[in-house]
Write a protein that holds these residues in place. Structure first.
Motif, PDB file in Angstrom:
ATOM      1  N   ALA A  22      -3.133   1.170 -58.123  1.00 26.50           N
ATOM      2  CA  ALA A  22      -1.749   1.649 -58.244  1.00 26.50           C
ATOM      3  C   ALA A  22      -1.690   3.162 -58.078  1.00 26.50           C
ATOM      4  N   LEU A  23      -2.756   3.839 -58.510  1.00 21.02           N
ATOM      5  CA  LEU A  23      -2.905   5.280 -58.292  1.00 21.02           C
ATOM      6  C   LEU A  23      -4.252   5.526 -57.632  1.00 21.02           C
ATOM      7  N   LYS A  24      -4.273   6.419 -56.638  1.00 23.71           N
ATOM      8  CA  LYS A  24      -5.505   6.672 -55.892  1.00 23.71           C
ATOM      9  C   LYS A  24      -5.866   8.154 -55.947  1.00 23.71           C
ATOM     10  N   ASN A  25      -6.799   8.473 -56.839  1.00 27.88           N
ATOM     11  CA  ASN A  25      -7.364   9.827 -56.879  1.00 27.88           C
ATOM     12  C   ASN A  25      -6.273  10.900 -57.010  1.00 27.88           C
ATOM     13  N   VAL A  26      -5.382  10.704 -57.970  1.00 34.22           N
ATOM     14  CA  VAL A  26      -4.234  11.610 -58.141  1.00 34.22           C
ATOM     15  C   VAL A  26      -4.612  12.814 -58.999  1.00 34.22           C
ATOM     16  N   SER A  27      -4.287  14.000 -58.503  1.00 35.22           N
ATOM     17  CA  SER A  27      -4.458  15.230 -59.276  1.00 35.22           C
ATOM     18  C   SER A  27      -3.115  15.939 -59.361  1.00 35.22           C
ATOM     19  N   ILE A  36       8.885  19.599 -62.870  1.00 30.86           N
ATOM     20  CA  ILE A  36       8.591  19.039 -61.544  1.00 30.86           C
ATOM     21  C   ILE A  36       9.231  17.661 -61.391  1.00 30.86           C
ATOM     22  N   ALA A  37       9.455  17.281 -60.139  1.00 29.79           N
ATOM     23  CA  ALA A  37      10.007  15.958 -59.839  1.00 29.79           C
ATOM     24  C   ALA A  37       9.010  15.168 -59.010  1.00 29.79           C
ATOM     25  N   ILE A  38       9.015  13.857 -59.219  1.00 26.36           N
ATOM     26  CA  ILE A  38       8.224  12.944 -58.383  1.00 26.36           C
ATOM     27  C   ILE A  38       9.193  11.926 -57.790  1.00 26.36           C
ATOM     28  N   ILE A  39       9.210  11.855 -56.450  1.00 25.23           N
ATOM     29  CA  ILE A  39      10.065  10.908 -55.749  1.00 25.23           C
ATOM     30  C   ILE A  39       9.190   9.919 -54.989  1.00 25.23           C
ATOM     31  N   LYS A  46       4.865   5.602 -59.193  1.00 25.69           N
ATOM     32  CA  LYS A  46       5.490   6.654 -60.017  1.00 25.69           C
ATOM     33  C   LYS A  46       5.467   6.298 -61.507  1.00 25.69           C
ATOM     34  N   SER A  47       5.881   5.076 -61.829  1.00 28.63           N
ATOM     35  CA  SER A  47       5.939   4.670 -63.238  1.00 28.63           C
ATOM     36  C   SER A  47       4.550   4.574 -63.850  1.00 28.63           C
ATOM     37  N   THR A  48       3.577   4.156 -63.043  1.00 32.68           N
ATOM     38  CA  THR A  48       2.184   4.102 -63.529  1.00 32.68           C
ATOM     39  C   THR A  48       1.698   5.505 -63.874  1.00 32.68           C
ATOM     40  N   LEU A  49       2.002   6.465 -63.000  1.00 28.64           N
ATOM     41  CA  LEU A  49       1.605   7.852 -63.267  1.00 28.64           C
ATOM     42  C   LEU A  49       2.244   8.354 -64.560  1.00 28.64           C
ATOM     43  N   ALA A 197       7.163  19.594 -67.922  1.00 30.14           N
ATOM     44  CA  ALA A 197       8.046  18.437 -67.765  1.00 30.14           C
ATOM     45  C   ALA A 197       7.905  17.792 -66.398  1.00 30.14           C
ATOM     46  N   VAL A 198       7.914  16.447 -66.404  1.00 32.81           N
ATOM     47  CA  VAL A 198       7.840  15.645 -65.175  1.00 32.81           C
ATOM     48  C   VAL A 198       9.023  14.689 -65.165  1.00 32.81           C
ATOM     49  N   MET A 199       9.769  14.688 -64.061  1.00 31.32           N
ATOM     50  CA  MET A 199      10.890  13.753 -63.906  1.00 31.32           C
ATOM     51  C   MET A 199      10.646  12.864 -62.691  1.00 31.32           C
ATOM     52  N   VAL A 200      10.657  11.563 -62.916  1.00 26.89           N
ATOM     53  CA  VAL A 200      10.642  10.593 -61.814  1.00 26.89           C
ATOM     54  C   VAL A 200      12.089  10.284 -61.475  1.00 26.89           C
ATOM     55  N   THR A 201      12.447  10.382 -60.198  1.00 27.92           N
ATOM     56  CA  THR A 201      13.844  10.145 -59.823  1.00 27.92           C
ATOM     57  C   THR A 201      13.956   9.587 -58.410  1.00 27.92           C
ATOM     58  N   HIS A 202      15.012   8.803 -58.192  1.00 23.94           N
ATOM     59  CA  HIS A 202      15.377   8.376 -56.840  1.00 23.94           C
ATOM     60  C   HIS A 202      16.494   9.259 -56.290  1.00 23.94           C
ATOM     61  N   ASP A 203      17.094  10.055 -57.181  1.00 26.12           N
ATOM     62  CA  ASP A 203      18.277  10.827 -56.830  1.00 26.12           C
ATOM     63  C   ASP A 203      17.882  12.203 -56.296  1.00 26.12           C
ATOM     64  N   GLU A 204      17.825  12.332 -54.994  1.00 25.06           N
ATOM     65  CA  GLU A 204      17.323  13.568 -54.384  1.00 25.06           C
ATOM     66  C   GLU A 204      18.272  14.748 -54.555  1.00 25.06           C
TER      67      GLU A 204
END
Length: 225
Positions: A22-27, A36-39, A46-49, A197-204
């Motif tokens: 689900a995650l591959k060598n993420v840094s 920061i945002a993750i899209i 994203k949710s796994t991270l 802070a990290v925000m996962v969002t679909h809203d660009e």
């Protein structure tokens, strides 16, 4: 104060006879005061991270550090306590308790650590005032608008003075105006209180409020230009 650091994190799940990464060598490194945002598409990791950053899941490989503490080496009881004191979660819906007023929503989180102190009550009130809810302390969730409920959820995430704030689609249930208001409030609190802070969002449309934007695709995280 180093904030949140993920070093070469891989998360694998068994699916029948095969293994899926689900995650591959993420840094990733998020310093205090950085938002920061993750899209990325659904199912990209994203949710796994977010779950690994929030000590809800353990990585299969790699390290997760919060202010130099390696949470990957903690036992479940330690993790539970760590989540309460060091991680603040803001979810898609406010998840407020119907029978608690606004102030008590925050004090319940404090109470989970032990006896609520006068200092904690004062801090909770200051947070709520900061978020424009100073006149709403005794209101119940059904007396608040959707945007107000989400602001209570923001205050709740900050009330234990957590080092890391994780927001999972915090604007998903809001209209555009309230969504902008909520993300601006999260950004303000992150900067004001020096949190990573990290925000996962679909809203660009919300990305303009973030310091950096990352894209997750098929378990691979890349920094957007």
């Amino acid at each position: 104060m180093t904030g949140l650091v993920l070093k070469n994190v891989t998360k694998s799940f068994k699916e029948g006879d095969s293994t899926v990464d689900a995650l591959k060598n993420v840094s990733l490194s998020v310093t205090p005061g950085e938002f920061i945002a993750i899209i990325g598409p659904s199912g990209s990791g994203k949710s796994t991270l977010l779950s690994i950053a929030g000590a809800l899941l353990q990585p299969s490989k790699g390290e997760v550090l919060v202010n130099d503490t390696n949470i990957g080496q903690m036992k479940e009881k330690e993790l539970s306590s760590f989540r309460l004191t060091d991680i603040g979660f803001i979810l898609q819906t406010s998840n407020l308790i119907p029978y608690l007023n606004v102030l008590d929503q925050l004090l319940l989180v404090c109470k989970m650590k032990g006896k609520v102190t006068t200092k904690e009550v004062k801090f909770a009130k200051a947070l709520l005032k900061d978020l424009g809810l100073g006149q709403k302390l005794s209101k119940f969730p059904n007396e608040l608008s959707g945007g107000e409920r989400q602001r209570v959820a923001i205050a709740r995430a900050f009330v234990n003075n957590s080092n890391v704030i994780l927001a999972d689609e915090p604007t998903a249930s809001l209209d555009s105006n309230r969504a902008f208001e909520v993300v601006k409030q999260i950004r303000y609190e992150v900067k004001e209180r020096n949190k990573a802070a990290v925000m996962v969002t679909h809203d660009e449309r919300m990305l303009e409020f973030c310091d950096k934007v990352y894209r997750m695709e098929d378990g691979v995280l890349t920094l957007q230009n």
